[in-house]
Structure formats: C-alpha cells, structure tokens
Design an enzyme around this catalytic site. Structure first.
Site, PDB file in Angstrom:
ATOM      1  N   CYS A 100       0.697  -1.212   0.055  1.00  0.00           N
ATOM      2  CA  CYS A 100       0.063   0.188  -0.013  1.00  0.00           C
ATOM      3  C   CYS A 100       0.874   1.186  -0.116  1.00  0.00           C
ATOM      4  O   CYS A 100       1.497   1.568  -0.991  1.00  0.00           O
ATOM      5  CB  CYS A 100      -0.966  -0.190   0.983  1.00  0.00           C
ATOM      6  SG  CYS A 100      -2.414   1.130   1.057  1.00  0.00           S
ATOM      7  N   HIS A 101       0.747   1.928   1.137  1.00  0.00           N
ATOM      8  CA  HIS A 101       1.504   3.195   1.020  1.00  0.00           C
ATOM      9  C   HIS A 101       3.059   3.096   1.731  1.00  0.00           C
ATOM     10  O   HIS A 101       3.582   4.015   1.822  1.00  0.00           O
ATOM     11  CB  HIS A 101       0.765   4.293   2.024  1.00  0.00           C
ATOM     12  CG  HIS A 101      -0.391   4.879   1.261  1.00  0.00           C
ATOM     13  ND1 HIS A 101      -1.492   4.234   1.254  1.00  0.00           N
ATOM     14  CD2 HIS A 101      -0.451   6.316   0.748  1.00  0.00           C
ATOM     15  CE1 HIS A 101      -2.238   5.195   0.439  1.00  0.00           C
ATOM     16  NE2 HIS A 101      -1.775   6.096   0.274  1.00  0.00           N
TER      17      HIS A 101
END
Length: 183
Positions: A114-115
């Site tokens: 994800c991030h």
C-alpha cells in the site's frame, strides 16, 4: 493458508506509532503465525501503536521492540504494512529508514504493501526494481528509479510489493514462499 512453512523464522513487522492499516498488519501477521513463524512488532517507540480501518480508529497493538534496539541480523524477513499516515510517518525516522535499507540490501525477504513503499523511496532501494503500491505512490516510485506496475503482487528479487488489502492473499503467498526458500 500456511502453504509454506517458515517454522523457526522470525519476521519483523515495522510500523510507526499510528495510522497503520489494520488488515495489512493482521493479515500477514496471522499468515506468518499459521506458517510456523514468529512475528515481532517493531515501532519507533515502545508502548502501543494505533491501527486504522481506512480512516476509522481500529485496534491498538503492543510493541515488542523498538527499531533502535534491533539489528537486521535478528530477523529472517521484514513486513512493512501500509496506511498512508503509517508510511508517511515511518519514513521520517532515520533509524527506521536505515533498518529498511539494511534489510533490503541484505537480500533477506522484504514485503511492502500500500503506502509503505514511501519508506523504500526514502531508503533509496527501489532504483531498477519493479514494484507496485497504492496508485497514488506511482510517481514517487518512478521518480526514485523504480518501474511501477499495477498488479496485485510483484516480486523482484527479495522484494515483494502489493497495492491494497484485497491483495493480501497474494502478498502473503509470495512473501512466505521467499522466507521458506531463504537460507
């Protein structure tokens, strides 16, 4: 889901103090346990960390060790869960960035979702690598020299990357396979 045995292996889960996407912590954590491994929660501070279900507060989790007090040699694999605040905060801690850089450079299995690839950008370890992430990070990753692709999971050497919680089954499968194969 324990297709691969990682019995006897210790896996670091490195997070900041808040903003961790809960599913991206607990899904891989449970997969490691089911495969016989020992997950260890690392953070930048002792105490508890706050997880989120997207933007809503979820559970808290007790920190096992502070990243300043451990070495790459203490672990067989590394997972960086996502969450926008988590990835953004984690990359501001030099000790966390140094740990991640050392882990990737060691050749040990490293899984990032994800991030969390923001930490890889900060550690300058994506140049020449094929990776994926949450789509909003693609420009950052390309600017750091990576080839960004939109796939549920990408494996490039010792690095496993995925985009989002829906990708966790593929993320877990590929990471556990790398850990099981590692010497």
């Amino acid at each position: 889901m324990a297709e691969q045995s990682v019995s006897g292996k210790t896996i670091a889960f490195l997070v900041s103090t808040e903003g961790i996407e809960q599913a991206e912590l607990t899904g891989p954590w449970e997969a490691v346990k089911e495969a016989g491994g020992t997950p260890v929660l690392l953070s930048t501070e002792s105490g508890e960390v706050q997880a989120f279900n997207h933007l809503d507060k979820a559970d808290t989790f007790g920190v096992d060790k502070v990243v300043d007090d451990v070495s790459v040699d203490d672990f067989d694999g590394l997972v960086l869960p996502g969450g926008a605040p988590n990835g953004d905060l984690l990359r501001t801690f030099e000790s966390a960035v140094t740990f991640v850089r050392g882990f990737v450079e060691s050749g040990k299995p490293t899984a990032v979702i994800c991030h969390a690839p923001w930490v890889l950008v900060e550690a300058d370890v994506v140049r020449g690598k094929q990776v994926t992430s949450w789509p909003s990070l693609q420009t950052d990753l390309r600017n750091a020299g990576a080839e960004w692709v939109d796939q549920e999971v990408v494996v490039d050497g010792n690095l496993v990357t995925s985009r989002q919680p829906d990708d966790i089954p593929a993320f877990n499968r590929e990471f556990l396979a790398l850990v099981a194969q590692a010497a």
